[in-house]
Design a protein around this motif. Sequence first.
Motif, PDB file in Angstrom:
ATOM      1  N   GLN A   1      47.767  42.472  53.528  1.00  0.00           N
ATOM      2  CA  GLN A   1      48.373  43.235  54.619  1.00  0.00           C
ATOM      3  C   GLN A   1      47.655  44.561  54.857  1.00  0.00           C
ATOM      4  O   GLN A   1      47.334  44.918  56.003  1.00  0.00           O
ATOM      5  CB  GLN A   1      49.850  43.494  54.299  1.00  0.00           C
ATOM      6  CG  GLN A   1      50.567  44.396  55.303  1.00  0.00           C
ATOM      7  CD  GLN A   1      51.995  44.715  54.866  1.00  0.00           C
ATOM      8  OE1 GLN A   1      52.602  43.973  54.092  1.00  0.00           O
ATOM      9  NE2 GLN A   1      52.522  45.827  55.354  1.00  0.00           N
ATOM     10  N   PHE A   2      47.396  45.317  53.795  1.00  0.00           N
ATOM     11  CA  PHE A   2      46.856  46.665  53.947  1.00  0.00           C
ATOM     12  C   PHE A   2      45.328  46.716  53.946  1.00  0.00           C
ATOM     13  O   PHE A   2      44.743  47.679  54.457  1.00  0.00           O
ATOM     14  CB  PHE A   2      47.392  47.573  52.832  1.00  0.00           C
ATOM     15  CG  PHE A   2      48.834  47.938  52.989  1.00  0.00           C
ATOM     16  CD1 PHE A   2      49.234  48.867  53.932  1.00  0.00           C
ATOM     17  CD2 PHE A   2      49.815  47.360  52.193  1.00  0.00           C
ATOM     18  CE1 PHE A   2      50.564  49.216  54.094  1.00  0.00           C
ATOM     19  CE2 PHE A   2      51.155  47.695  52.333  1.00  0.00           C
ATOM     20  CZ  PHE A   2      51.537  48.623  53.293  1.00  0.00           C
ATOM     21  N   ASP A   3      44.675  45.719  53.369  1.00  0.00           N
ATOM     22  CA  ASP A   3      43.205  45.729  53.292  1.00  0.00           C
ATOM     23  C   ASP A   3      42.661  44.325  53.542  1.00  0.00           C
ATOM     24  O   ASP A   3      42.043  43.708  52.670  1.00  0.00           O
ATOM     25  CB  ASP A   3      42.770  46.252  51.912  1.00  0.00           C
ATOM     26  CG  ASP A   3      41.262  46.440  51.797  1.00  0.00           C
ATOM     27  OD1 ASP A   3      40.571  46.480  52.845  1.00  0.00           O
ATOM     28  OD2 ASP A   3      40.767  46.528  50.658  1.00  0.00           O
ATOM     29  N   PRO A   4      42.855  43.777  54.742  1.00  0.00           N
ATOM     30  CA  PRO A   4      42.491  42.378  55.005  1.00  0.00           C
ATOM     31  C   PRO A   4      40.997  42.101  54.947  1.00  0.00           C
ATOM     32  O   PRO A   4      40.596  40.950  54.712  1.00  0.00           O
ATOM     33  CB  PRO A   4      43.046  42.133  56.415  1.00  0.00           C
ATOM     34  CG  PRO A   4      43.126  43.495  57.039  1.00  0.00           C
ATOM     35  CD  PRO A   4      43.473  44.424  55.920  1.00  0.00           C
ATOM     36  N   THR A   5      40.159  43.110  55.170  1.00  0.00           N
ATOM     37  CA  THR A   5      38.712  42.883  55.145  1.00  0.00           C
ATOM     38  C   THR A   5      38.068  43.292  53.819  1.00  0.00           C
ATOM     39  O   THR A   5      36.848  43.244  53.673  1.00  0.00           O
ATOM     40  CB  THR A   5      38.029  43.646  56.297  1.00  0.00           C
ATOM     41  OG1 THR A   5      38.257  45.063  56.132  1.00  0.00           O
ATOM     42  CG2 THR A   5      38.586  43.194  57.642  1.00  0.00           C
ATOM     43  N   GLY A   6      38.863  43.719  52.856  1.00  0.00           N
ATOM     44  CA  GLY A   6      38.328  44.013  51.519  1.00  0.00           C
ATOM     45  C   GLY A   6      37.533  45.294  51.413  1.00  0.00           C
ATOM     46  O   GLY A   6      36.594  45.387  50.612  1.00  0.00           O
ATOM     47  N   VAL A   7      37.908  46.313  52.191  1.00  0.00           N
ATOM     48  CA  VAL A   7      37.213  47.598  52.114  1.00  0.00           C
ATOM     49  C   VAL A   7      37.284  48.176  50.699  1.00  0.00           C
ATOM     50  O   VAL A   7      36.327  48.762  50.194  1.00  0.00           O
ATOM     51  CB  VAL A   7      37.812  48.598  53.128  1.00  0.00           C
ATOM     52  CG1 VAL A   7      37.244  50.008  52.925  1.00  0.00           C
ATOM     53  CG2 VAL A   7      37.558  48.121  54.550  1.00  0.00           C
ATOM     54  N   PHE A   8      38.427  47.974  50.057  1.00  0.00           N
ATOM     55  CA  PHE A   8      38.632  48.562  48.730  1.00  0.00           C
ATOM     56  C   PHE A   8      38.554  47.521  47.609  1.00  0.00           C
ATOM     57  O   PHE A   8      39.142  47.698  46.543  1.00  0.00           O
ATOM     58  CB  PHE A   8      39.978  49.298  48.685  1.00  0.00           C
ATOM     59  CG  PHE A   8      40.064  50.422  49.669  1.00  0.00           C
ATOM     60  CD1 PHE A   8      39.246  51.538  49.543  1.00  0.00           C
ATOM     61  CD2 PHE A   8      40.947  50.378  50.742  1.00  0.00           C
ATOM     62  CE1 PHE A   8      39.312  52.581  50.443  1.00  0.00           C
ATOM     63  CE2 PHE A   8      41.024  51.416  51.651  1.00  0.00           C
ATOM     64  CZ  PHE A   8      40.197  52.524  51.509  1.00  0.00           C
ATOM     65  N   ASN A   9      37.808  46.436  47.862  1.00  0.00           N
ATOM     66  CA  ASN A   9      37.610  45.442  46.809  1.00  0.00           C
ATOM     67  C   ASN A   9      36.788  46.028  45.667  1.00  0.00           C
ATOM     68  O   ASN A   9      35.905  46.870  45.866  1.00  0.00           O
ATOM     69  CB  ASN A   9      36.902  44.215  47.360  1.00  0.00           C
ATOM     70  CG  ASN A   9      37.814  43.301  48.150  1.00  0.00           C
ATOM     71  OD1 ASN A   9      38.995  43.601  48.315  1.00  0.00           O
ATOM     72  ND2 ASN A   9      37.290  42.194  48.649  1.00  0.00           N
ATOM     73  N   SER A  10      37.068  45.589  44.464  1.00  0.00           N
ATOM     74  CA  SER A  10      36.276  45.958  43.293  1.00  0.00           C
ATOM     75  C   SER A  10      36.329  44.798  42.314  1.00  0.00           C
ATOM     76  O   SER A  10      37.223  43.938  42.390  1.00  0.00           O
ATOM     77  CB  SER A  10      36.834  47.232  42.643  1.00  0.00           C
ATOM     78  OG  SER A  10      38.111  46.991  42.088  1.00  0.00           O
ATOM     79  N   PRO A  11      35.393  44.733  41.369  1.00  0.00           N
ATOM     80  CA  PRO A  11      35.347  43.581  40.457  1.00  0.00           C
ATOM     81  C   PRO A  11      36.636  43.362  39.676  1.00  0.00           C
ATOM     82  O   PRO A  11      36.958  42.219  39.345  1.00  0.00           O
ATOM     83  CB  PRO A  11      34.186  43.941  39.520  1.00  0.00           C
ATOM     84  CG  PRO A  11      33.312  44.833  40.340  1.00  0.00           C
ATOM     85  CD  PRO A  11      34.246  45.639  41.191  1.00  0.00           C
ATOM     86  N   THR A  12      37.366  44.422  39.382  1.00  0.00           N
ATOM     87  CA  THR A  12      38.590  44.268  38.582  1.00  0.00           C
ATOM     88  C   THR A  12      39.841  44.614  39.380  1.00  0.00           C
ATOM     89  O   THR A  12      40.899  44.792  38.806  1.00  0.00           O
ATOM     90  CB  THR A  12      38.510  45.141  37.318  1.00  0.00           C
ATOM     91  OG1 THR A  12      38.256  46.497  37.703  1.00  0.00           O
ATOM     92  CG2 THR A  12      37.402  44.667  36.390  1.00  0.00           C
ATOM     93  N   GLY A  13      39.708  44.709  40.689  1.00  0.00           N
ATOM     94  CA  GLY A  13      40.845  45.064  41.520  1.00  0.00           C
ATOM     95  C   GLY A  13      41.646  43.857  41.978  1.00  0.00           C
ATOM     96  O   GLY A  13      41.395  42.718  41.567  1.00  0.00           O
ATOM     97  N   ILE A  14      42.622  44.118  42.857  1.00  0.00           N
ATOM     98  CA  ILE A  14      43.481  43.053  43.406  1.00  0.00           C
ATOM     99  C   ILE A  14      42.693  42.271  44.450  1.00  0.00           C
ATOM    100  O   ILE A  14      42.072  42.845  45.341  1.00  0.00           O
ATOM    101  CB  ILE A  14      44.740  43.655  44.052  1.00  0.00           C
ATOM    102  CG1 ILE A  14      45.523  44.487  43.034  1.00  0.00           C
ATOM    103  CG2 ILE A  14      45.616  42.554  44.646  1.00  0.00           C
ATOM    104  CD1 ILE A  14      46.114  43.692  41.912  1.00  0.00           C
ATOM    105  N   LYS A  15      42.741  40.958  44.347  1.00  0.00           N
ATOM    106  CA  LYS A  15      42.134  40.078  45.356  1.00  0.00           C
ATOM    107  C   LYS A  15      43.262  39.517  46.235  1.00  0.00           C
ATOM    108  O   LYS A  15      44.297  39.127  45.722  1.00  0.00           O
ATOM    109  CB  LYS A  15      41.390  38.924  44.699  1.00  0.00           C
ATOM    110  CG  LYS A  15      40.478  39.295  43.534  1.00  0.00           C
ATOM    111  CD  LYS A  15      39.345  40.201  43.935  1.00  0.00           C
ATOM    112  CE  LYS A  15      38.338  40.362  42.813  1.00  0.00           C
ATOM    113  NZ  LYS A  15      38.888  40.917  41.562  1.00  0.00           N
ATOM    114  N   PRO A  16      43.069  39.455  47.595  1.00  0.00           N
ATOM    115  CA  PRO A  16      44.124  38.918  48.450  1.00  0.00           C
ATOM    116  C   PRO A  16      44.297  37.411  48.242  1.00  0.00           C
ATOM    117  O   PRO A  16      43.440  36.748  47.707  1.00  0.00           O
ATOM    118  CB  PRO A  16      43.623  39.233  49.854  1.00  0.00           C
ATOM    119  CG  PRO A  16      42.144  39.378  49.719  1.00  0.00           C
ATOM    120  CD  PRO A  16      41.905  39.918  48.335  1.00  0.00           C
TER     121      PRO A  16
END
Length: 325
Positions: free
Chosen positions: A310-325
């Motif tokens: 919902q808040f980051d649909p394009t993965g701007v704040f993706n990281s290797p150990t972060g939340i994946k949609p």
Amino acid sequence: MWGLALDSVISADVVLANGTIAKASKTQNPDLFFAIRGAAGSFGIVVSTQVKTYAAPSSATIFNYNYNLNINAATTALANFQTYAVSNIPAQLGLEIVLSKGSSRGTVNFGVTGGWYGAANQLNVTLQPFLGPLGNPSWKTVTPGSYLDSAKNLAEGSLDTSNPLGQHDTFYAKSLVTPQSSPMSQTALKAFATYISNNGYDANVGWFLQIELFGGSNSAINVVATEDTAFGHRNSLFAMQLYAYSWDSNPPFPAVGFTFIDGVADSIVKNSPANWDYGAYEPYIDDRLANSEFLYYKTNLPKLKTLKAQFDPTGVFNSPTGIKP
């Protein structure tokens, strides 16, 4: 005594993936407020926070007791620490065990350190049920004073942030969060004490292990419901940091460090029931951790995945150990 730092957050301003700024609180964007308290890096950039403050305790004592224990004594001390932790100890006691290389193979350096925010003359009687059976420490420091004194003590003497020390390290860290409802078994504790006393002495790497008290009957951490924040460990007893570093703190990190720290974690997990409900502590981030999303966030993971989409649909704040949609 006051819970986690995230439990004191009242509201925050968050830059979202679409470039807008959102206010997050219990009444404004409550789903975002849930997510940033424990998983903020996956959802946005927190640019300001409003926090609840507390009256400073009238007394604060920082203490350190140090022992060199053999395998059997260390196993017993760790078991006693678990028993002591779930007894009716006061909320004013902050406590952790710090383990490091012993004086000889088959021993471990066993430190008991923390802060006591009750009356200074009550520290000894409060710690006696745990420390008494350990006998006389090889050394100890007990430093009573004001709350500000205690903060300076824990910050190595100064609260001046205008001139950072500039220190760095080359390290690898893992973590374990142990459930209060299912403490570490005697088998796991013995395997753990044996491994760090023998393999820890032989390992050609610097290391220390911290066993931090999160739970207990008066813990403000565990009073908060699991579903209230992204932090998924509200039934925890200990948060453990397993840390190894290069001898000179510079690259490269030695490969034996990975092997040793993996072995520390395995000594506990592989000697516990197959369904043991342990987790991992996200601030001690580990990019080699299998199943990291679940171990970090536990039962909160499905909701966090939905909110990520919902808040980051394009993965701007993706990281290797972060939340994946």
